[in-house]
Design an enzyme around this catalytic site. Sequence first.
Site, short mmCIF file in Angstrom:
data_model
loop_
_atom_site.label_atom_id
_atom_site.label_comp_id
_atom_site.label_asym_id
_atom_site.label_seq_id
_atom_site.Cartn_x
_atom_site.Cartn_y
_atom_site.Cartn_z
N GLY A 12 -25.65 -41.71 12.47
CA GLY A 12 -26.02 -42.77 13.40
C GLY A 12 -25.08 -42.86 14.58
O GLY A 12 -24.06 -42.17 14.65
N ASP A 13 -25.45 -43.72 15.54
CA ASP A 13 -24.63 -43.98 16.73
C ASP A 13 -24.45 -42.73 17.58
O ASP A 13 -23.45 -42.58 18.29
CB ASP A 13 -23.24 -44.53 16.33
CG ASP A 13 -23.34 -45.67 15.35
OD1 ASP A 13 -24.07 -46.63 15.64
OD2 ASP A 13 -22.70 -45.59 14.27
N GLU A 14 -25.44 -41.82 17.56
CA GLU A 14 -25.30 -40.55 18.29
C GLU A 14 -25.66 -40.67 19.77
O GLU A 14 -25.51 -39.70 20.52
CB GLU A 14 -26.21 -39.48 17.67
CG GLU A 14 -25.92 -39.13 16.23
CD GLU A 14 -26.79 -39.92 15.27
OE1 GLU A 14 -26.83 -39.55 14.09
OE2 GLU A 14 -27.43 -40.90 15.70
N LYS A 16 -28.86 -42.02 20.64
CA LYS A 16 -30.30 -41.75 20.66
C LYS A 16 -31.00 -42.45 21.82
O LYS A 16 -31.92 -41.92 22.41
CB LYS A 16 -30.92 -42.18 19.33
CG LYS A 16 -30.53 -41.32 18.14
CD LYS A 16 -31.23 -41.74 16.88
CE LYS A 16 -30.76 -43.07 16.33
NZ LYS A 16 -29.34 -43.06 15.90
N ALA A 39 -29.69 -51.62 13.52
CA ALA A 39 -29.36 -50.46 14.35
C ALA A 39 -29.45 -50.85 15.81
O ALA A 39 -30.43 -51.47 16.22
CB ALA A 39 -30.30 -49.31 14.05
N GLY A 40 -28.44 -50.51 16.59
CA GLY A 40 -28.45 -50.84 18.01
C GLY A 40 -28.63 -49.61 18.88
O GLY A 40 -27.97 -48.59 18.67
N HIS A 41 -29.54 -49.69 19.83
CA HIS A 41 -29.74 -48.62 20.81
C HIS A 41 -29.34 -49.17 22.18
O HIS A 41 -29.87 -50.19 22.61
CB HIS A 41 -31.21 -48.17 20.84
CG HIS A 41 -31.61 -47.40 19.63
ND1 HIS A 41 -32.90 -46.96 19.42
CD2 HIS A 41 -30.89 -46.97 18.57
CE1 HIS A 41 -32.94 -46.29 18.27
NE2 HIS A 41 -31.75 -46.29 17.75
N THR A 42 -28.41 -48.49 22.84
CA THR A 42 -27.88 -48.98 24.11
C THR A 42 -28.22 -48.02 25.24
O THR A 42 -27.95 -46.82 25.15
CB THR A 42 -26.36 -49.17 24.04
OG1 THR A 42 -26.05 -50.08 22.98
CG2 THR A 42 -25.82 -49.73 25.35
N GLN A 222 -30.93 -45.49 12.78
CA GLN A 222 -29.96 -44.84 11.90
C GLN A 222 -30.02 -43.31 12.09
O GLN A 222 -30.16 -42.85 13.19
CB GLN A 222 -30.16 -45.25 10.44
CG GLN A 222 -29.77 -46.69 10.16
CD GLN A 222 -30.94 -47.63 10.31
OE1 GLN A 222 -32.09 -47.30 10.06
NE2 GLN A 222 -30.65 -48.85 10.71
N ARG A 302 -15.34 -51.24 14.08
CA ARG A 302 -14.72 -49.98 14.49
C ARG A 302 -15.29 -48.84 13.66
O ARG A 302 -15.34 -48.91 12.43
CB ARG A 302 -13.21 -50.08 14.30
CG ARG A 302 -12.40 -48.94 14.92
CD ARG A 302 -10.92 -49.23 14.66
NE ARG A 302 -10.04 -48.40 15.48
CZ ARG A 302 -9.50 -47.25 15.08
NH1 ARG A 302 -9.78 -46.80 13.87
NH2 ARG A 302 -8.70 -46.57 15.88
N ARG A 303 -15.73 -47.80 14.33
CA ARG A 303 -16.26 -46.64 13.62
C ARG A 303 -15.14 -45.70 13.19
O ARG A 303 -14.03 -45.75 13.73
CB ARG A 303 -17.25 -45.88 14.51
CG ARG A 303 -18.48 -46.71 14.87
CD ARG A 303 -19.35 -46.04 15.90
NE ARG A 303 -20.47 -46.91 16.28
CZ ARG A 303 -20.98 -47.02 17.49
NH1 ARG A 303 -20.47 -46.30 18.48
NH2 ARG A 303 -21.98 -47.83 17.74
N VAL A 412 -23.06 -36.33 29.52
CA VAL A 412 -21.69 -36.26 30.04
C VAL A 412 -21.21 -37.61 30.58
O VAL A 412 -20.28 -37.67 31.39
CB VAL A 412 -21.58 -35.17 31.13
CG1 VAL A 412 -21.72 -33.78 30.53
CG2 VAL A 412 -22.60 -35.38 32.24
#
Length: 424
Positions: A12-14, A16, A39-42, A222, A302-303, A412
């Site tokens: 997760g947190d890639e 997406k 799940a958060g999508h930013t 996720q 924190r991840r 990037v």
Amino acid sequence: MPVTVVVGAQWGDEGKAKIIDLLSKEHTYVVRYQGGHNAGHTVVVDGEKYALQLVPSGVLYDHVIPVIANGVVVDLPTLFHEIDMLESRGISCADLKVSSRAHLIFPWHQAHDAIAEAMRGDDKIGTTLKGIGPAYADKARRVGVRVGEVVDLDHFAETVRARAIAENLVIVQAGEEPLDVDEIVERFVEFGRRLQPYVADTVTLLHDALAQGSQVLLEGAQATFLDLDHGTYPYVTSSNPTAGGACAGSGLGPRDIDRIVGITKAYTTRVGAGPFPTELLDADGDTLIDVGKEFGTVTGRRRRAGWLDCVMLRQAVRLNSLTELALTKLDILDGFDEVKVCTGYRLDGQAIDYYPDRSDILARVEPVYETLSGWKTDLSGARERGQLPPAAQEFLAIVEREVGVPVNVVGVGAERDDYLLWTA
């Protein structure tokens, strides 16, 4: 290609949402097919950040019809907070469709989540306590309440009251204070009234859309290694984020899908407990977290961070039938003198090239690294393949060699347009 699936290829947190936002340009329907508001999508557009938990990321385009499909569990307070936030910023949600077959989350689900996590003591899963798992459990027990029930508000109120009374018995037995049944019924009837215009038979909607030649994008929450069946169990989510779950969660068939895009960071992160072979518990790990701003969109937690793991990416290719990768946050590696890529594991001193099927074994493996010189160059302005320094190009070539599918998009930077097309 009529149907594209976007799935996280790590924990997760890639990033997406960035890729979904990019692909949404060429799709009419963007469909969330599983998960909940855990799940958060930013997406960052012109410096403005849009953090979404339930509404599909494609909503930021006027031409997109966003769909919350049957595989999702829906928290109505979160959904309406999100709709209000978007519309206050000029983003219309009038075309949003919510599947009549999707299940609803209620306060008793969150109460059960907290009780179960507390009972685990030192063996906590690391759940977000949003009630996701208990809502899916009710779905499996066939006692869940579905979105379509709000069409008849009197019946909906009776159902919610009966379920709340039954669940209060369990909550009190666990030593917790009972929920206010009347307050829950009153509040959720109002939510139900507001939800009515959005309710739709999304399975028929999507099949009709394909018949008319529309392009459909299926968006997972996720990621692969949080999948209930194929992730690092028990440190997993309660649904199937893998591409196979996209069919069950949307009602579209396997033969409808043409393209499956796996999203990976240029390094690896995960939230909560569970094995993590390439985790860095040193200054390099701290740098990845700090420079990469590795704090949860939903929880703020924190991840954990480590080098890119190509063994798990090879497994993600297998599990999802990935046709390609999109690699995000390459720029986070800009400042490193050396960059490492895990290309294999050692288990009890023996080299292995497969991903273990048990979490206890995965916790014992040692990563085998290929080490590259860092590029020590700011990549944020790169928009073409040739603008990447040789060391960054070598990094991407190693990923393609180890994983076996092309990297088509490279992120990037945080902004919507901070990417380049890698595969010519």
